[in-house]
Design an enzyme around this catalytic site. Structure first.
Site, PDB file in Angstrom:
ATOM      1  N   GLN A 255       3.014  -2.475  -1.994  1.00 15.39           N
ATOM      2  CA  GLN A 255       3.060  -3.120  -0.686  1.00 15.39           C
ATOM      3  C   GLN A 255       1.664  -3.337  -0.112  1.00 15.39           C
ATOM      4  O   GLN A 255       1.384  -4.359   0.521  1.00 15.39           O
ATOM      5  CB  GLN A 255       3.890  -2.284   0.289  1.00 15.39           C
ATOM      6  N   GLU A 256       0.780  -2.391  -0.339  1.00 18.44           N
ATOM      7  CA  GLU A 256      -0.550  -2.471   0.265  1.00 18.44           C
ATOM      8  C   GLU A 256      -1.407  -3.566  -0.356  1.00 18.44           C
ATOM      9  O   GLU A 256      -2.059  -4.333   0.354  1.00 18.44           O
ATOM     10  CB  GLU A 256      -1.276  -1.122   0.127  1.00 18.44           C
ATOM     11  N   SER A 257      -1.449  -3.625  -1.674  1.00 19.83           N
ATOM     12  CA  SER A 257      -2.422  -4.494  -2.345  1.00 19.83           C
ATOM     13  C   SER A 257      -1.853  -5.281  -3.506  1.00 19.83           C
ATOM     14  O   SER A 257      -2.569  -6.085  -4.104  1.00 19.83           O
ATOM     15  CB  SER A 257      -3.583  -3.642  -2.869  1.00 19.83           C
TER      16      SER A 257
END
Length: 672
Positions: free
Chosen positions: A551-553
């Site tokens: 989700q982050e990167s």
């Protein structure tokens, strides 16, 4: 005699194929000496077939990995001008010339590169070459990175200032600000540099520049307001209030006064001084009404009442707002908030009526708003509280069909099922299956794209097909992104996956139906061993780490957010420094956050700290994205844990929590 000749050709063909197969096996294992030996044998067995299948190019790549730059240049120079790999071979030969410090050859090869050759590959040559040769490349490339490097070589402070004024959010801006700061004299330049530092959360460097610029009447209001913002982001709310009060006083009757007074109310909210926050929001609404940020102020005032346990005041405030003209989104937000309050007061019939009303609307994403499945889930909860078990189960059965969604997982629990691939919060025995098994299956699926060994070069060949045949996945993944490459999403995702460009694998796989064979492309388990090791060290479930990174990167180690978060696990600088200090890494720099191992180590530790502190994956995820202080406010609105995710105040953070739970369910499904 003919039979003997045929057998002789077949024998050499088999030997050539065997040597080539051994070379590919060695390449897969990064065994460069064995690959070199096998390719040299293949060349001695059949030079014509060797050339027809672009094995000179492959031999050059192997020589690069052995740092045998002389041999690499020789091999790449054998690629003919009519070969689709010729432009790439020129670039590799140029790189070899740079490494060998052969400036005449390098200059000749640079001029031979096509005009539209990728700038990022030219930049790589420049960084390796340095000096005048690099400057020649930078002058031909118009990217911000090239302009910065040119400015650095020429000590051109004017160009650094121009880069700052164009864009303050990228890494070029931060480096330009650091280089230009010693030369700053004018207030306009002080503001530009300070804003760049603030955008990258380098607050210690930004603050004195804002304060200095505030001495100039032309910049006083803006600079002082930005000083307040810096204190706010540093969570020094008393100092922020002092600055904002001075701005409101000294710039009475302007937008600066209005905005500063709103920020004062927010500071009290963040300080948990709820009575002062209540008064400040009330005063703001009375004073500015629709001319100010009335809808947001009213929503915040409702939240203040909820935290204070004064739900009747909250409902009355909502009802007053609903009688006025509101935007459709804010109307939905207030209806959803009222329904949650009624639910928490055990007024389930009244809550159900509003949840059902919301279910008939076209719901939109916004801070404090609801999704359709969220509204349906609360319809099920309300029905269950009212004793309508059959109605509740119908709702939950519908939601549970989506086994990866957050509310689908919650609905499955209500039906007595476990969440998809449910694991204990701190399981360290759940490392995902060996990624090499997935890679082998993906490579087998791409076999149809590889041409058979041929006796002569095909006129219909192209760059990507040649690179796929050679199994040079790194270059193939790069070139499928170039204009004119028409690769369907499935093979594009597979090529990116094998290259380790997982963010691009996710991009292409997101266009495909979710099946057992496409799911690993959409949810790749990159950096698997590093993640498993970090999870073991911090006693956390590695599947959570994969989901957070997804989700982050999307597994892009060079990712950077608008909030200045960097790397795989997207830590902002001050959080990273705090975690690094506790992990025995006092010398952490911002650039180190782009290193995958560093990012994973710090991210795993931070995740472990949040889980220990909050004892809830939902709250820990909300804190990871929105900050622990905000989580305390959100969970204070209601004592019912069912309401926490629905009460998350930031739209981005709520979406984040829902998405990470979905990603975790997908990764956990691989363990079945």
């Amino acid at each position: 005699m003919y039979l003997v000749g045929t057998l002789f050709v077949a024998l050499f063909s088999a030997l050539f194929q065997s040597s080539m197969d051994r070379a590919f096996i060695a390449l897969k294992a990064n065994d460069w000496p064995s690959a070199s030996s096998a390719l040299d044998e293949a060349f001695s067995q059949d030079p014509q077939t060797f050339e027809a299948n672009n094995l000179h190019y492959l031999r050059g790549r192997v020589a690069e990995n052995e740092n045998d730059w002389q041999r690499a240049g020789e091999e790449f120079n054998k690629i003919a001008a009519d070969n689709p790999l010729h432009p790439l071979a020129v670039w590799h030969a140029l790189r070899a010339s740079v490494q060998l410090h052969d400036e005449p050859a390098a200059a000749l090869l640079l001029s031979a590169l096509p005009r539209d050759f990728p700038n990022e590959l030219k930049m790589r040559i420049a960084r390796e070459a340095g000096g005048p040769f690099a400057l020649k490349i930078y002058e031909e490339v118009s990217t911000r990175e090239a302009r910065l490097e040119q400015a650095k070589l020429l000590n051109d402070t004017r160009s650094m200032r121009d880069l700052l004024r164009e864009n303050k959010d990228d890494d070029v801006a931060l480096e330009a600000a650091q280089l230009f700061a010693p030369y700053v004299l004018a207030p306009a330049d002080e503001m530009d540099v300070a804003q760049a530092f603030a955008a990258h959360r380098q607050f210690e460097q930004a603050l004195p520049l804002f304060q200095k610029a505030s001495m100039d009447p032309a910049y006083a209001a803006d600079a002082r307001y930005q000083t307040g913002r810096v204190y706010f982001q540093l969570e020094d709310y008393p100092s922020a209030i002092d600055v904002y009060r001075a701005v409101a006083r000294d710039f009475e009757g302007t937008d600066w006064q209005r905005d500063a007074e709103y920020q004062i109310a927010l500071c009290y909210w963040r300080m948990a001084d709820y009575r002062k926050s209540e008064i400040a929001f009330q005063d703001y609404i009375r004073k500015y009404g629709s001319a100010g940020n009335q809808e947001a102020a009213t929503r915040n005032l409702v939240d203040v009442y909820r935290v204070l346990g004064e739900n009747q005041k909250a409902v009355e405030t909502i009802d007053r707002a609903l009688r006025t003209r509101l935007s459709p989104i804010i109307r939905q937000v207030f209806l959803f908030t009222k329904a949650k309050i009624l639910y928490s007061q055990n007024r389930h019939a009244a809550a159900l009526a509003i949840f059902q009303q919301l279910g008939q609307m076209r719901l939109r994403w916004a801070a404090g708003a609801a999704t359709l499945e969220e509204v349906e889930y609360f319809q099920g909860l309300s029905q269950a509280k009212l004793g309508n078990k059959a109605a509740a189960e119908r709702v939950w059965q519908k939601l549970a069909l989506d086994e990866f969604s957050y509310y689908g997982q919650r609905a499955a629990e209500k039906l007595g099922r476990s969440r998809t691939g449910q694991l204990t919060g701190t399981s360290t025995q759940a490392c995902l299956p060996d990624a090499s098994l997935t890679a082998a299956a993906v490579e087998a699926d791409l076999a149809g794209l590889r041409h058979p060994v041929r006796a002569e070069m095909s006129r219909s060949s192209d760059i990507v097909s040649e690179l796929v045949f050679l199994r040079l996945w790194d270059e193939a993944a790069f070139w499928i992104e170039r204009p004119g490459a028409r690769i369907p999403p499935r093979p594009a995702a597979e090529i990116a996956y094998l290259a380790g460009r997982y963010n691009r694998s996710i991009f292409y796989a997101d266009r495909l139906p979710k099946t057992e064979s496409t799911l690993p492309l959409l949810y790749p388990a990159g950096y698997q061993q590093t993640i498993c090791d970090a999870a073991l060290a911090q006693n956390v479930d590695p599947v959570w780490l994969h989901a957070i990174i997804w989700q982050e990167s999307k597994y892009n180690p060079n990712a950077r957010s608008g909030a200045a978060a960097r790397g795989l696990m997207q830590l902002i600088p001050e959080t990273a420094r705090s975690v690094a200090a506790s992990a025995g890494m006092p010398d952490l720099t911002i650039d180190m956050l782009y290193d995958p191992a560093t990012s994973i180590q710090l991210g795993a530790k931070y995740w472990s700290m949040l889980l220990t502190q909050l004892n809830s994956p939902e709250m820990a995820l909300a804190a990871y994205n929105g900050g622990p202080d905000n989580v305390e406010k959100w969970r204070s609105k209601s004592s019912d844990p069912e309401l926490f995710v629905a009460d998350i105040g930031f739209a981005e953070t709520k979406k984040y929590v829902l998405s990470v739970f979905a990603a975790r369910a997908a990764y956990a499904s691989f363990l079945k």
